[in-house]
Design a protein around this motif. Structure first.
Motif, mmCIF file in Angstrom:
data_model
loop_
_atom_site.group_PDB
_atom_site.id
_atom_site.type_symbol
_atom_site.label_atom_id
_atom_site.label_comp_id
_atom_site.label_asym_id
_atom_site.label_seq_id
_atom_site.Cartn_x
_atom_site.Cartn_y
_atom_site.Cartn_z
ATOM 1 N N LYS A 1 15.294 43.660 30.653
ATOM 2 C CA LYS A 1 14.040 43.823 31.150
ATOM 3 C C LYS A 1 13.683 45.007 31.529
ATOM 4 O O LYS A 1 14.464 46.056 31.716
ATOM 5 N N LYS A 2 12.357 45.482 31.918
ATOM 6 C CA LYS A 2 11.966 46.795 32.088
ATOM 7 C C LYS A 2 12.684 47.469 33.436
ATOM 8 O O LYS A 2 12.889 48.413 33.512
ATOM 9 N N LYS B 1 14.536 52.914 21.851
ATOM 10 C CA LYS B 1 13.218 53.022 22.646
ATOM 11 C C LYS B 1 11.924 52.630 21.978
ATOM 12 O O LYS B 1 11.206 52.011 22.595
ATOM 13 N N LEU C 1 11.713 48.929 22.668
ATOM 14 C CA LEU C 1 11.258 48.717 23.940
ATOM 15 C C LEU C 1 10.013 48.800 24.031
ATOM 16 O O LEU C 1 9.118 48.347 24.966
ATOM 17 N N GLU C 2 9.550 50.078 23.598
ATOM 18 C CA GLU C 2 7.893 50.237 23.823
ATOM 19 C C GLU C 2 7.066 49.513 23.145
ATOM 20 O O GLU C 2 6.018 48.918 23.397
ATOM 21 N N LYS C 3 7.467 48.830 21.988
ATOM 22 C CA LYS C 3 6.601 47.814 21.085
ATOM 23 C C LYS C 3 6.404 46.720 22.033
ATOM 24 O O LYS C 3 5.450 45.956 21.887
ATOM 25 N N TYR C 4 7.540 46.339 22.643
ATOM 26 C CA TYR C 4 7.294 45.174 23.688
ATOM 27 C C TYR C 4 7.026 45.318 25.077
ATOM 28 O O TYR C 4 7.097 44.540 25.900
ATOM 29 N N ASN C 5 6.431 46.624 25.302
ATOM 30 C CA ASN C 5 6.326 46.915 26.754
ATOM 31 C C ASN C 5 7.483 46.971 27.560
ATOM 32 O O ASN C 5 7.301 46.316 28.740
ATOM 33 N N TYR C 6 8.656 46.962 27.069
ATOM 34 C CA TYR C 6 9.865 47.050 27.928
ATOM 35 C C TYR C 6 10.222 45.747 28.417
ATOM 36 O O TYR C 6 11.057 45.685 29.224
ATOM 37 N N ASN C 7 9.595 44.753 27.725
ATOM 38 C CA ASN C 7 9.954 43.503 28.239
ATOM 39 C C ASN C 7 10.486 42.558 26.896
ATOM 40 O O ASN C 7 9.528 41.976 26.050
#
Length: 411
Positions: free
Chosen positions: A271-272, A300, A303-309
């Motif tokens: 998770k974020k 990285k 994670l950015e693709k899924y907004n860190y979730n």
């Protein structure tokens, strides 16, 4: 810290002997422990103020019985205090359930009889759950071993008792696992390991004195497990799966595992809040280390693709979908995987994508990290491996390093 308990009568106004209970306040839970001692006494022989039997003089039958009860209650009090102090020293939770379990063991309330071997597994499983220091998956494996032993006992007409776990059992269980269940060496080795753990636990808890299990060897054999090459990782990473969103999500999480070295149980739940200053902080499910894993361009980007979730996907769906995603990426060439059942060599030929599993991601990270020159101790610190011996099985996968070193030495 002082640990105090008292004793109470079940029915203080009874006209006949009544049960005596041990009572104690467990402040950490804000609960009371109420535990039957199994002892009975007439209320006229009980001191309500001291909450203890009235000591009797002489050698009458009544005096002998009362003084015997006093001795037994003193044992309960001493054992209660010992359990509490031991749990405190071991930094284990002081709970009603744990204390009750320890009292049960000491006073033999649930000590398995010779024909209750399998039921002892229930005690072990309950204890492991209470301690909370192993994963749910490991608890399920204990349950599976219990079921496996039941089936073995029925099919082979082998009576399971603590004193029957000997070399005869070992030989018959190996043969049953290999011939009937077709268990490969490493699966069989894990099962033998669980049986030895159970027998050792039962021995330490004074359920038996049979130590023949100590000599049981755990079968094992080297396996050529699958790991992706760097080229294959790039191919999968760049594969266009936009028309298959479920496969795309699984592919992305898998690549995240390939670029972090985490177990599926850990990398599938990031998770974020687990990310701080470009580093992943998350307790590994199989340990208590809060691993700090630096992000790289792959992890990285995902994670950015899924907004860190990261998306949450069930393990069963993940296992199916990652194979389909790898098939879409073109991993369809046939390969042969070699395993062993005893001395029998088993060669299985399938398209490569069918051998891909959740754990392939972790193997890929270790293999590629070593190929790229990372020191084994650094890789171990990232993956959380505690011993070099358990890490060695991954090192053999790095065939490219051996090829490069051979060319360097002999060209």
């Amino acid at each position: 810290m002082a640990y105090n308990c008292t004793f109470n009568l079940k029915d203080p106004s009874s006209k006949k002997p009544t049960l005596i209970y041990l009572r104690a306040s467990i402040k950490s839970q804000n609960k009371y422990l109420k535990y039957s001692t199994g002892e009975k006494i007439h209320p006229k022989l009980w001191d309500a103020e001291s909450k203890f039997p009235i000591k009797q003089k002489g050698k009458t039958k009544e005096a002998i019985e009362v003084n015997s009860i006093i001795s037994q209650l003193s044992r309960y009090e001493e054992q209660f205090q010992l359990i509490c102090r031991t749990l405190e020293l071991q930094n284990k939770p002081l709970t009603v359930e744990v204390i009750r379990k320890e009292l049960d063991i000491e006073f033999k309330k649930y000590s398995p009889k010779k024909n209750e071997f399998l039921e002892a597994f229930d005690l072990l499983i309950a204890e492991k759950k209470e301690q909370g220091n192993i994963t749910e998956g490991t608890i399920n494996r204990y349950t599976n071993i219990q079921t496996l032993l039941k089936e073995f006992s029925l099919k082979k007409n082998y009576p399971l008792q603590f004193n029957s776990i000997d070399q005869n059992f070992y030989t018959k269980f190996l043969n049953y696992s290999r011939e009937h269940l077709k268990h490969k060496d490493n699966t069989l080795g894990r099962n033998i390991g669980f049986i030895k753990t159970f027998m050792n636990w039962a021995f330490n808890n004074k359920f038996h004195d049979n130590l023949e299990f100590k000599s049981f060897k755990k079968p094992s054999s080297a396996t050529d497990e699958i790991a992706l090459s760097m080229e294959e990782l790039e191919t999968l990473y760049n594969a266009d799966l936009t028309k298959h969103p479920r496969l795309e999500r699984v592919r992305d999480i898998f690549i995240f595992g390939c670029s972090t070295g985490m177990r599926y149980s850990d990398y599938s739940t990031i998770k974020k809040e687990n990310i701080r200053n470009g580093i992943i902080y998350k307790n590994a499910q199989k340990g208590k280390d809060n691993l700090g894993i630096p992000l790289n361009k792959y992890s990285k980007a995902i994670l950015e693709k899924y907004n860190y979730n990261l998306p949450i996907i069930s393990p069963s769906k993940f296992r199916d979908y990652i194979k389909l995603a790898c098939a879409k990426a073109g991993f369809v060439e046939d390969i042969i995987k070699t395993t062993f059942i005893g001395k029998k060599r088993i060669e299985t030929k399938k398209p490569k994508y069918k051998f891909i599993s959740t754990h392939t991601a972790r193997r890929t990270f270790i293999t590629l990290s070593l190929e790229k020159g990372m020191r084994p101790d650094v890789v171990m610190s990232i993956t959380g491996h505690k011993s070099y011996s358990s890490f060695q099985k991954y090192i053999k996968l790095s065939t490219k390093v051996r090829e490069d070193e051979m060319i360097k030495a002999w060209s």
